[in-house]
Design a protein around this motif. Structure first.
Motif, PDB file in Angstrom:
ATOM      1  N   ALA A  59       0.833  -1.207   0.000  1.00 47.44           N
ATOM      2  CA  ALA A  59       0.000   0.000   0.000  1.00 47.44           C
ATOM      3  C   ALA A  59       0.868   1.258   0.000  1.00 47.44           C
ATOM      4  O   ALA A  59       0.571   2.232  -0.698  1.00 47.44           O
ATOM      5  N   TYR A  60       1.963   1.230   0.751  1.00 45.31           N
ATOM      6  CA  TYR A  60       2.865   2.374   0.843  1.00 45.31           C
ATOM      7  C   TYR A  60       3.502   2.655  -0.520  1.00 45.31           C
ATOM      8  O   TYR A  60       3.533   3.801  -0.982  1.00 45.31           O
ATOM      9  N   VAL A  61       3.984   1.608  -1.173  1.00 46.85           N
ATOM     10  CA  VAL A  61       4.600   1.760  -2.499  1.00 46.85           C
ATOM     11  C   VAL A  61       3.580   2.311  -3.493  1.00 46.85           C
ATOM     12  O   VAL A  61       3.866   3.242  -4.246  1.00 46.85           O
ATOM     13  N   HIS A  62       2.391   1.763  -3.474  1.00 51.23           N
ATOM     14  CA  HIS A  62       1.334   2.213  -4.383  1.00 51.23           C
ATOM     15  C   HIS A  62       1.008   3.690  -4.158  1.00 51.23           C
ATOM     16  O   HIS A  62       0.982   4.492  -5.100  1.00 51.23           O
ATOM     17  N   GLY A  96       4.152  10.863  -6.336  1.00 52.11           N
ATOM     18  CA  GLY A  96       5.151  10.883  -7.389  1.00 52.11           C
ATOM     19  C   GLY A  96       6.561  10.561  -6.938  1.00 52.11           C
ATOM     20  O   GLY A  96       7.526  10.950  -7.585  1.00 52.11           O
ATOM     21  N   TRP A  97       6.697   9.849  -5.827  1.00 49.57           N
ATOM     22  CA  TRP A  97       8.019   9.487  -5.349  1.00 49.57           C
ATOM     23  C   TRP A  97       8.641   8.428  -6.245  1.00 49.57           C
ATOM     24  O   TRP A  97       7.962   7.594  -6.814  1.00 49.57           O
ATOM     25  N   GLY A  98       9.963   8.451  -6.306  1.00 52.31           N
ATOM     26  CA  GLY A  98      10.707   7.455  -7.049  1.00 52.31           C
ATOM     27  C   GLY A  98      11.046   6.258  -6.175  1.00 52.31           C
ATOM     28  O   GLY A  98      10.859   6.286  -4.949  1.00 52.31           O
ATOM     29  N   ILE A 130      11.100   5.745  -1.836  1.00 50.64           N
ATOM     30  CA  ILE A 130      10.123   4.821  -1.249  1.00 50.64           C
ATOM     31  C   ILE A 130      10.845   3.732  -0.465  1.00 50.64           C
ATOM     32  O   ILE A 130      10.506   3.443   0.686  1.00 50.64           O
ATOM     33  N   SER A 131      11.836   3.132  -1.088  1.00 55.25           N
ATOM     34  CA  SER A 131      12.594   2.062  -0.445  1.00 55.25           C
ATOM     35  C   SER A 131      13.267   2.564   0.832  1.00 55.25           C
ATOM     36  O   SER A 131      13.235   1.895   1.870  1.00 55.25           O
ATOM     37  N   ALA A 146       7.467  -5.694  -2.621  1.00 58.09           N
ATOM     38  CA  ALA A 146       6.503  -4.607  -2.818  1.00 58.09           C
ATOM     39  C   ALA A 146       6.925  -3.708  -3.979  1.00 58.09           C
ATOM     40  O   ALA A 146       6.071  -3.184  -4.705  1.00 58.09           O
ATOM     41  N   MET A 147       8.214  -3.552  -4.181  1.00 55.99           N
ATOM     42  CA  MET A 147       8.718  -2.663  -5.230  1.00 55.99           C
ATOM     43  C   MET A 147       8.494  -3.247  -6.629  1.00 55.99           C
ATOM     44  O   MET A 147       8.521  -2.515  -7.608  1.00 55.99           O
ATOM     45  N   PHE A 148       8.239  -4.549  -6.717  1.00 57.05           N
ATOM     46  CA  PHE A 148       7.989  -5.167  -8.019  1.00 57.05           C
ATOM     47  C   PHE A 148       6.744  -4.613  -8.699  1.00 57.05           C
ATOM     48  O   PHE A 148       6.607  -4.682  -9.914  1.00 57.05           O
TER      49      PHE A 148
END
Length: 166
Positions: free
Chosen positions: A74-77, A84-86, A90-91, A107-109
């Motif tokens: 959910a955070y990555v999404h 608009g974070w890269g 996010i990581s 999650a980053m996938f």
């Protein structure tokens, strides 16, 4: 010398108090995804002992209110699409929240390269319009810094800037 008084953390709480705090944290988790670090921070502000915090966290996980995998996805999404974070930002933020590396990678996938580049292009276009810089070299440097601060790598930013200037 000034005397600073601070509350000591209480020991193991009684059942009624445990249920009250558990209910509050369940309500908080129901409103939006939370991770262990978010809940721990809330409970530490209330001066609850580490043992009680761990018991509450365990109960939340067992009842499905707290799930690190679901939180990371959910955070990555949200951060990629809404802010608009890269991927780098996010990581890094997920690491700061104590999410395990394996969960972060999975999650980053879900990030789509085309969507990321479109987000970066939009962000750089908006930023370009707000910068009042006449020197093209300084303007480009500011845009590169801005893109990197948004969480994109140097080469991604350069690639998008090259397409914007054409």
């Amino acid at each position: 010398m000034r005397h600073v008084e601070c509350k000591e953390k209480r020991g193991v709480m009684d059942q009624e108090e445990f249920k009250r705090y558990l209910g509050k944290m369940q309500a908080l988790c129901s409103r939006g995804e939370k991770c262990r670090a978010d809940i721990r921070m809330k409970l530490e502000k209330k001066n609850i002992s580490s043992e009680d915090i761990n018991n509450i966290l365990q109960a939340l996980e067992e009842d499905g209110f707290l799930d690190e995998v679901r939180y990371a996805k959910a955070y990555v999404h949200d951060k990629s699409r809404l802010q608009g974070w890269g991927p780098r930002k996010i990581s890094g933020m997920l690491k700061m929240k104590g999410i395990p590396e394996e969960i972060i990678e999975n999650a980053m996938f879900q990030l789509d390269d085309e969507m990321l580049m479109a987000n970066l292009e939009d962000a750089l276009n908006k930023k370009d319009k707000t910068i009042k810089e006449t020197d093209p070299v300084k303007l480009r440097a500011r845009l590169v810094r801005y893109g990197i601060n948004k969480g994109y790598n140097y080469w991604q930013v350069l690639r998008v800037l090259d397409t914007l200037k054409k």
